[in-house]
Design an enzyme around this catalytic site. Sequence first.
Site, PDB file in Angstrom:
ATOM      1  N   HIS A 305       0.840  -1.208   0.000  1.00  0.00           N
ATOM      2  CA  HIS A 305       0.000   0.000   0.000  1.00  0.00           C
ATOM      3  C   HIS A 305       0.871   1.253   0.000  1.00  0.00           C
ATOM      4  O   HIS A 305       0.654   2.185  -0.791  1.00  0.00           O
ATOM      5  CB  HIS A 305      -0.900  -0.051   1.233  1.00  0.00           C
ATOM      6  CG  HIS A 305      -1.722   1.177   1.488  1.00  0.00           C
ATOM      7  ND1 HIS A 305      -3.103   1.167   1.466  1.00  0.00           N
ATOM      8  CD2 HIS A 305      -1.378   2.451   1.816  1.00  0.00           C
ATOM      9  CE1 HIS A 305      -3.558   2.377   1.746  1.00  0.00           C
ATOM     10  NE2 HIS A 305      -2.528   3.173   1.974  1.00  0.00           N
ATOM     11  N   GLU A 306       1.855   1.291   0.899  1.00  0.00           N
ATOM     12  CA  GLU A 306       2.700   2.485   1.009  1.00  0.00           C
ATOM     13  C   GLU A 306       3.560   2.688  -0.235  1.00  0.00           C
ATOM     14  O   GLU A 306       3.763   3.823  -0.678  1.00  0.00           O
ATOM     15  CB  GLU A 306       3.574   2.402   2.264  1.00  0.00           C
ATOM     16  CG  GLU A 306       2.794   2.384   3.575  1.00  0.00           C
ATOM     17  CD  GLU A 306       1.842   3.555   3.719  1.00  0.00           C
ATOM     18  OE1 GLU A 306       2.189   4.677   3.302  1.00  0.00           O
ATOM     19  OE2 GLU A 306       0.723   3.344   4.234  1.00  0.00           O
ATOM     20  N   HIS A 309       2.002   4.702  -2.943  1.00  0.00           N
ATOM     21  CA  HIS A 309       1.928   6.150  -2.721  1.00  0.00           C
ATOM     22  C   HIS A 309       3.147   6.882  -3.296  1.00  0.00           C
ATOM     23  O   HIS A 309       3.069   8.079  -3.595  1.00  0.00           O
ATOM     24  CB  HIS A 309       1.877   6.461  -1.222  1.00  0.00           C
ATOM     25  CG  HIS A 309       0.541   6.266  -0.584  1.00  0.00           C
ATOM     26  ND1 HIS A 309      -0.633   6.613  -1.199  1.00  0.00           N
ATOM     27  CD2 HIS A 309       0.192   5.790   0.648  1.00  0.00           C
ATOM     28  CE1 HIS A 309      -1.649   6.349  -0.390  1.00  0.00           C
ATOM     29  NE2 HIS A 309      -1.181   5.845   0.727  1.00  0.00           N
ATOM     30  N   ASP A 320      -5.366   8.176  -1.051  1.00  0.00           N
ATOM     31  CA  ASP A 320      -6.217   7.338  -0.206  1.00  0.00           C
ATOM     32  C   ASP A 320      -7.656   7.802  -0.404  1.00  0.00           C
ATOM     33  O   ASP A 320      -8.139   8.691   0.289  1.00  0.00           O
ATOM     34  CB  ASP A 320      -5.812   7.454   1.266  1.00  0.00           C
ATOM     35  CG  ASP A 320      -4.498   6.755   1.560  1.00  0.00           C
ATOM     36  OD1 ASP A 320      -4.336   5.596   1.131  1.00  0.00           O
ATOM     37  OD2 ASP A 320      -3.621   7.362   2.216  1.00  0.00           O
TER      38      ASP A 320
END
Length: 354
Positions: A305-306, A309, A320
């Site tokens: 997920h990170e 970004h 998000d």
Amino acid sequence: MKFIAPIALLGMFQAASASPVDIKTSNAGLQVTLSQINNTRIKAVVQNTGSEEVTFMHMNFFKDASPVKKVSIFRNNDEVEFQGIKYRVQTDDLSDEVLTSLAPGASFEDEFDIAATSDLSSGGPVTIRSEGIVPLVTEKSVTGSLSYSSNELTIDVDGAEAAKIETVGAQLSKLSKRTRVSSCSGTRATALQTALRNAASLASRAASAASQGGSTFTTFFKSDSSSTRNAVAARLRAVASESSSTSSGSTTYYCTDVYGYCSSNVLAYTLPAYNIIANCDIYYTYLPALTGTCYAQDQATTTLHEFTHAPGVYSPGTDDLGYGYDAATRLSASQALNNADSYALYANAVYLGC
């Protein structure tokens, strides 16, 4: 990806979600009214326009005190770079301090300065707006989602005044001049190295699956077109590549909260403008290394997920827009392509055959 193990000067710039059948989607919504207070200082009034009381998690939303993305800023139709933080939060065992309840018609106000998270020193007209989905909460767990949208507000920025506002980047620079942190070693180093290997494997599998498309793919990304499949697969391949090396790459990954942005319920965060990622304490104490539950959180998908970004991994980096299965699967095709949790949840679904 450069794994910081030991970390030098700071100058370098489980929880299971409810299953789909258990999750409810609210027909209510939140209306956000944006207005200018003074130059780049903005007020948001958030009102419950539904007929029932709602309780939602306000992290990464108005009322969050961290430098998160509350609005999108546009100059000449181009989005201004966001320089604050983006993070993943747990979806169960939520603390009261991250929850807001609003009765029908009730509202709250939030004031913030957009110059703290974007460089507006060039001045001139900019347009701001906000839309997305916040997680609905029941008994301290995410059980659904609630949409929100705002008016479009155009303001004329005094660049000289905007330049006086301390940005997140300036705060990081101050920290780098005065702070040293201890090394990342022992169980945390081992856990992160395992998470990176798992993230690389999950991302690689998901990239291959995305290239083929199918029902699971369209559940999360809403389109089975070749352009959508190629875009998703390319980002996931980039994440797999970045996760595979601890000595090279485009990101710097800290295994501790070196910048002090961890707060209650935050698992990890990214500073996309600087391609920096950091884990919070509960990343290690709350999450399993790899979950066996569909759509649940773990260390591997949190790291994945990170990475989405970070624009250094694949540009542009994601936002998000919706946390968890319910919120992520309510997004439009264009929103899903830009939503970090869509990639994490899809990778989990491919791995477990959800």
